[in-house]
Motif scaffolding. Structure first.
Motif, short mmCIF file in Angstrom:
data_model
loop_
_atom_site.label_atom_id
_atom_site.label_comp_id
_atom_site.label_asym_id
_atom_site.label_seq_id
_atom_site.Cartn_x
_atom_site.Cartn_y
_atom_site.Cartn_z
N VAL A 20 0.86 -1.18 0.00
CA VAL A 20 0.00 0.00 0.00
C VAL A 20 0.89 1.23 0.00
O VAL A 20 1.71 1.42 0.89
CB VAL A 20 -0.94 0.02 1.22
CG1 VAL A 20 -1.81 1.26 1.19
CG2 VAL A 20 -1.79 -1.24 1.24
N GLN A 23 -3.27 6.15 0.73
CA GLN A 23 -4.71 5.91 0.91
C GLN A 23 -5.41 7.22 1.22
O GLN A 23 -4.96 8.00 2.08
CB GLN A 23 -4.96 4.90 2.03
CG GLN A 23 -6.44 4.54 2.18
CD GLN A 23 -6.67 3.27 2.96
OE1 GLN A 23 -5.73 2.59 3.35
NE2 GLN A 23 -7.93 2.91 3.17
N VAL A 25 -9.10 8.80 2.43
CA VAL A 25 -10.32 8.40 3.15
C VAL A 25 -11.20 9.64 3.32
O VAL A 25 -10.72 10.69 3.77
CB VAL A 25 -9.99 7.79 4.53
CG1 VAL A 25 -11.28 7.44 5.27
CG2 VAL A 25 -9.11 6.56 4.37
N THR A 40 -13.10 5.52 0.01
CA THR A 40 -11.65 5.47 0.13
C THR A 40 -11.03 5.11 -1.20
O THR A 40 -11.64 4.42 -2.04
CB THR A 40 -11.22 4.45 1.20
OG1 THR A 40 -9.80 4.49 1.35
CG2 THR A 40 -11.63 3.04 0.83
N ILE A 42 -7.41 3.54 -2.50
CA ILE A 42 -6.19 2.87 -2.06
C ILE A 42 -5.29 2.66 -3.27
O ILE A 42 -5.69 2.03 -4.25
CB ILE A 42 -6.50 1.52 -1.39
CG1 ILE A 42 -7.55 1.70 -0.28
CG2 ILE A 42 -5.25 0.89 -0.82
CD1 ILE A 42 -8.03 0.40 0.34
N LEU A 56 -8.31 -7.19 1.67
CA LEU A 56 -8.47 -6.03 2.55
C LEU A 56 -9.26 -6.42 3.79
O LEU A 56 -9.95 -7.45 3.81
CB LEU A 56 -9.19 -4.90 1.81
CG LEU A 56 -8.51 -4.32 0.58
CD1 LEU A 56 -9.43 -3.36 -0.14
CD2 LEU A 56 -7.20 -3.62 0.95
N CYS A 207 -8.61 -1.01 13.14
CA CYS A 207 -9.26 0.07 12.39
C CYS A 207 -10.41 -0.50 11.58
O CYS A 207 -10.24 -0.87 10.41
CB CYS A 207 -8.25 0.77 11.49
SG CYS A 207 -8.94 2.18 10.60
N CYS A 212 -9.15 -1.26 4.53
CA CYS A 212 -7.72 -0.98 4.61
C CYS A 212 -7.00 -2.30 4.84
O CYS A 212 -7.62 -3.36 4.92
CB CYS A 212 -7.43 -0.02 5.77
SG CYS A 212 -7.91 -0.69 7.39
N ASP A 214 -5.39 -3.85 7.69
CA ASP A 214 -5.40 -3.59 9.13
C ASP A 214 -4.24 -4.32 9.80
O ASP A 214 -4.43 -5.28 10.56
CB ASP A 214 -6.74 -4.04 9.72
CG ASP A 214 -6.97 -3.46 11.11
OD1 ASP A 214 -6.12 -2.69 11.58
OD2 ASP A 214 -8.00 -3.78 11.72
N TRP A 222 -1.20 9.27 3.96
CA TRP A 222 -2.66 9.34 4.06
C TRP A 222 -3.17 10.73 3.72
O TRP A 222 -2.48 11.74 3.92
CB TRP A 222 -3.12 9.01 5.49
CG TRP A 222 -2.87 7.60 5.90
CD1 TRP A 222 -1.70 7.05 6.31
CD2 TRP A 222 -3.83 6.54 5.92
NE1 TRP A 222 -1.85 5.72 6.60
CE2 TRP A 222 -3.15 5.38 6.37
CE3 TRP A 222 -5.18 6.45 5.62
CZ2 TRP A 222 -3.80 4.16 6.52
CZ3 TRP A 222 -5.83 5.23 5.78
CH2 TRP A 222 -5.14 4.10 6.21
N SER A 303 0.34 3.23 9.70
CA SER A 303 -0.62 2.14 9.50
C SER A 303 -2.02 2.66 9.79
O SER A 303 -2.21 3.73 10.38
CB SER A 303 -0.29 0.97 10.44
OG SER A 303 -0.53 1.32 11.79
N ALA A 304 -3.02 1.88 9.38
CA ALA A 304 -4.41 2.32 9.57
C ALA A 304 -4.73 2.47 11.06
O ALA A 304 -5.54 3.33 11.43
CB ALA A 304 -5.35 1.31 8.92
#
Length: 777
Positions: A20, A23, A25, A40, A42, A56, A207, A212, A214, A222, A303-304
């Motif tokens: 990834v 992203q 959102v 979202t 990605i 995902l 999350c 995402c 996770d 982001w 990270s998410a």
């Protein structure tokens, strides 16, 4: 750093097959119905040309639209909450099997997206613009396999090889079960309406608010946009609602909270959005002027789970105003902006509670290296599940931590909790554990540097006093538990176990620091932590993920000592040593004969049911998680301090290598004269009103300890008595006043040293060490 998902143990795992990179959102909150909708985008980088499935994580919601590079793909989505039905016999086993996927690290994917055949993954010209863009992202620390980023890879394998894919998803969550907490929206709840995320650093809910990857090791940049009402009066505005009164699935929307009362004075309060990253824009919705969209950007790879936000009618306080002038001069342009938010009416409490935070962030920046983000924000909310929820450059804190000026009791604990949230920005957010078992490193280091600041703020005596209390607490709790290393594996099963790791891990680092510092004469642990942070900034730690082995090697390199046995006992092993000691003075040899025996393995192997540990026992029994074998022997050096008859303390270092250690300690006083007889005379003279000589006057004041219970009535009421003749004779024959084991606090242990009461009294009267006072009490 935009990394990849590290493959967990197990031959079936083949990795995600992609990284990834970025992203976007967009979320729109509906306070009245406690729901949200969003979309979202990605951007992923395939690892191979044959990538056919994008895995995902997403739960509790409904997918509305989905495309990959503009093409409609096939998908498979199973919301785990839909299958959690309590019916039929043996439903506990059924539920256990259904949530197994959530307990894995990383969790099993809930959303499988097939890459359409019309979407081709082509090999890239390494000199193309797209390839250079991907290269720039990877150079920030991305890793496309477990070997890490550009460090040891050959040049041809570090370049991007395939075109990027873009996944666009629109979704709704009508019933939020976790990940987002709404407060003050129910009828009868008179609190200010607000909402906040409840992510934890790798050992909580994760999350679940948007699709995402996770997993803490999957990190990217982001862009976040939060759409919400402009003011408190717009939160429950009945004019702007679905005229049909139903959602897209045909079910009527809940309307129980549409009657929520907002006072006229509060309706004009603006809603603020506090979010991870830097705010880039705030726009009033052109179609509905009662709503606004606030946008944020996170240029540091996260990270998410490390992205969080809060929305509410918050008051703003600039904590940078509490910086002292010398800190401003020392930091200059490098001073970190410090922002705090709280619910209306609590601004004074926030200022009173958080004024040390400016000092804390400057202390960390100067002691351990620059702050990893551009600013730091704190937001105090109601009903927070933990004292602090740490996300990137934002800590969501419980309002219970706030206290007014006329209350001082919660000052230490509240300040320590807030400083830990700040310390987590360095290690916990910027640096993450490579595997769940490495959680003890990030948690332990964060609490260790928190306590170093508390020592600067409150003094060394307070610092040592708290550590000794923590040590005693660990010895009581560390019974039939896995090691702090193995405990990381069960945090997804029971996140409350993080409390024990947070208790023991910093103590392990403290005693390691004591031993290394004693050997080298320099403060070693602070240099180790500074080097760890420096390596993360320089990109020498792949994906910013620290492992136990990497931490051990760093300690060995800077401590100039092999630490295999220490880590085996205190990190990979469980339990704490329990020492029983006996001593005897040998008049012929003029030595003190001592024997130290370790008795931790003699503890009973079973225990009675207890309400505080029952659920932990049940969970560990179901999952087959058991404590390791009790370690019969802990090794290391111990300092024995003997206060001899002339009042001089002599320290002796003893090596503990076996379960039973016997040794002779040489006696240094060459004449037989006890200060005790002199003190008895001085104390008697002070009680009778006599005037001893001036040199002894100071001792008289010292040994009377502020005596006020001297009348006959007080003596009878408190049942006071002088020493008996037998005790006086024994005291006159003693060759030392008292003995202290582990005088340098190099062990987390229970000590049992049998001494007469008058020796403990002498220790209480004369030893100024706060730990010596605590041992006697």
């Amino acid at each position: 750093m935009p990394g990849v998902v590290d493959a967990p143990a197990g031959p079936a795992w083949q990795g995600l097959g992609y990284t990834v990179a970025h992203q976007k959102v967009e979320l729109e909150l509906d306070f009245a119905n406690k729901s949200l909708k969003g979309k979202t985008e990605i951007t992923i980088h395939p690892h191979y040309k044959e990538l056919r499935v994008i895995r995902l994580n997403f739960r509790q919601g409904e997918i509305r639209r989905l495309n990959v590079c503009g093409k409609i793909p096939s998908m498979k989505y199973a919301d785990p909450y839909e299958s959690l039905q309590l019916y039929g016999p043996h439903y506990h086993q059924r539920l256990t099997s259904k949530i197994d996927g959530l307990l894995k690290s990383p969790p099993e994917p809930d959303l499988l997206v097939s890459v359409p055949k019309s979407v081709r993954i082509e090999e890239l010209d390494p000199f193309s613009v797209e390839a250079q863009d991907q290269m720039a992202l990877r150079a920030t620390g991305a890793a496309d396999d477990s070997e890490g980023p550009l460090s040891s890879k050959a040049p041809d394998t570090t370049l991007p090889r395939f075109t990027a894919l873009t996944v666009n998803i629109e979704f709704t969550i009508d019933s939020i079960k976790d990940g987002l907490q709404f407060v003050g929206v129910e009828n009868g709840d008179r609190r200010y309406p607000h909402a906040f995320t409840t992510n934890s650093l790798g050992y909580g809910a994760g999350c679940p608010l948007f699709p995402c990857v996770d997993d803490p090791s999957s990190r990217c940049t982001w862009e976040l946009s939060i759409k919400c009402p402009c003011s408190l009066g717009d939160v429950f505005d009945r004019k702007i609602r679905d005229p049909a009164g139903s959602n897209a699935s045909g079910r009527p929307k809940p309307t129980s909270n549409l009657g929520r009362y907002i006072s006229p004075d509060d309706e004009a309060l603006d809603l603020l959005v506090v979010c991870s990253g830097d705010m880039t824009d705030e726009i009033i919705d052109p179609k509905d002027n009662s709503k606004k969209t606030v946008s944020f950007a996170c240029t540091s790879p996260l990270s998410a789970q490390q992205v969080g936000f809060a929305v509410g009618p918050f008051e703003y306080v600039n904590l940078a105003h509490f910086r002292e002038s010398d800190q401003d001069e020392q930091l200059g342009q490098n001073a970190i902006p410090l922002h705090a938010f709280c619910l209306p009416g609590r601004g004074d409490e926030l200022r009173n509670t958080c004024f040390p935070m400016a000092k804390a962030i400057d202390f960390f920046s100067l002691s351990y290296g620059s702050y990893p983000f551009s600013s730091y924000k704190m937001c105090f909310v109601d009903d927070a599940p933990e004292d602090t929820l740490s996300t990137a450059c934002l800590s969501i804190c419980s309002s219970h931590l706030l206290f007014p000026e006329d209350i001082i009791d919660p000052m230490y604990d509240a300040t320590r909790a807030l400083v830990y949230g700040l310390a987590s920005q360095w290690i916990g957010v910027n640096i993450v554990p490579k595997a769940p078992t490495d959680t003890w490193v990030t948690v332990g280091v964060a609490w260790f540097i928190t306590d170093t600041f508390m020592r600067k703020l409150c003094g060394n005596n307070e610092y040592r006093f708290r550590l000794k209390q923590m040590s005693d607490r660990v010895c009581d709790l560390d019974y039939e538990r896995p090691s702090i290393f193995d405990m990381g594996n069960i945090l997804q099963l029971d996140s409350s176990e993080i409390d024990f790791i947070a208790l023991k891990a910093p103590l392990v680092l403290f005693i390691l620091d004591r031993r290394l510092t004693k050997a080298s004469g320099k403060a070693t642990m602070s240099r180790i932590i500074s080097r760890l942070f420096l390596n993360a900034r320089m990109g020498d730690i792949p994906n910013g993920a620290v492992s136990t082995m990497l931490f051990q090697k760093t300690c060995e390199r800077l401590g100039h000592a092999k630490l295999d046995s220490f880590f085996q006992q205190w990190v990979f092993g469980a339990g704490c040593p329990r020492f029983q000691a006996t001593q005897r003075f040998n008049k012929k040899k003029l030595v003190v004969e001592m024997m130290i025996k370790q008795v931790q393995s003699e503890q009973p192997s079973t225990r009675d049911l207890d309400k505080n540990s029952f659920m932990r026992d049940v969970k560990e029994e179901i999952r087959g998680i058991y404590a390791g074998v009790v370690q019969p022997v802990f090794t290391g050096s111990m300092t024995i301090r003997i206060h001899e008859a002339d009042g001089t303390p002599y320290e002796h270092i003893v090596e503990i290598k076996e379960g039973v250690t016997k040794f002779d300690i040489p006696y240094n006083t060459k004449y037989k004269r006890l200060k005790r007889n002199k003190r008895q005379k001085e104390r008697a003279a002070a009680a009778s009103g006599g005037d001893p000589n001036a040199e002894a006057q100071e001792d008289v004041l010292l040994y009377c300890l502020g005596d006020v219970l001297q009348s006959e009535e007080e003596i009878q009421e408190w049942k006071l008595a002088d020493w008996s003749k037998e005790d006086e004779e024994r005291m006159g024959q003693e060759s030392y006043e008292w003995i202290r084991m582990d005088a340098d606090f190099e062990w987390v242990c229970k000590l049992s040293l049998v001494m007469p009461g008058y020796m403990y009294l002498s220790q209480l009267q004369q030893d100024r060490d706060v730990i010596a006072q605590l041992e006697v009490s």
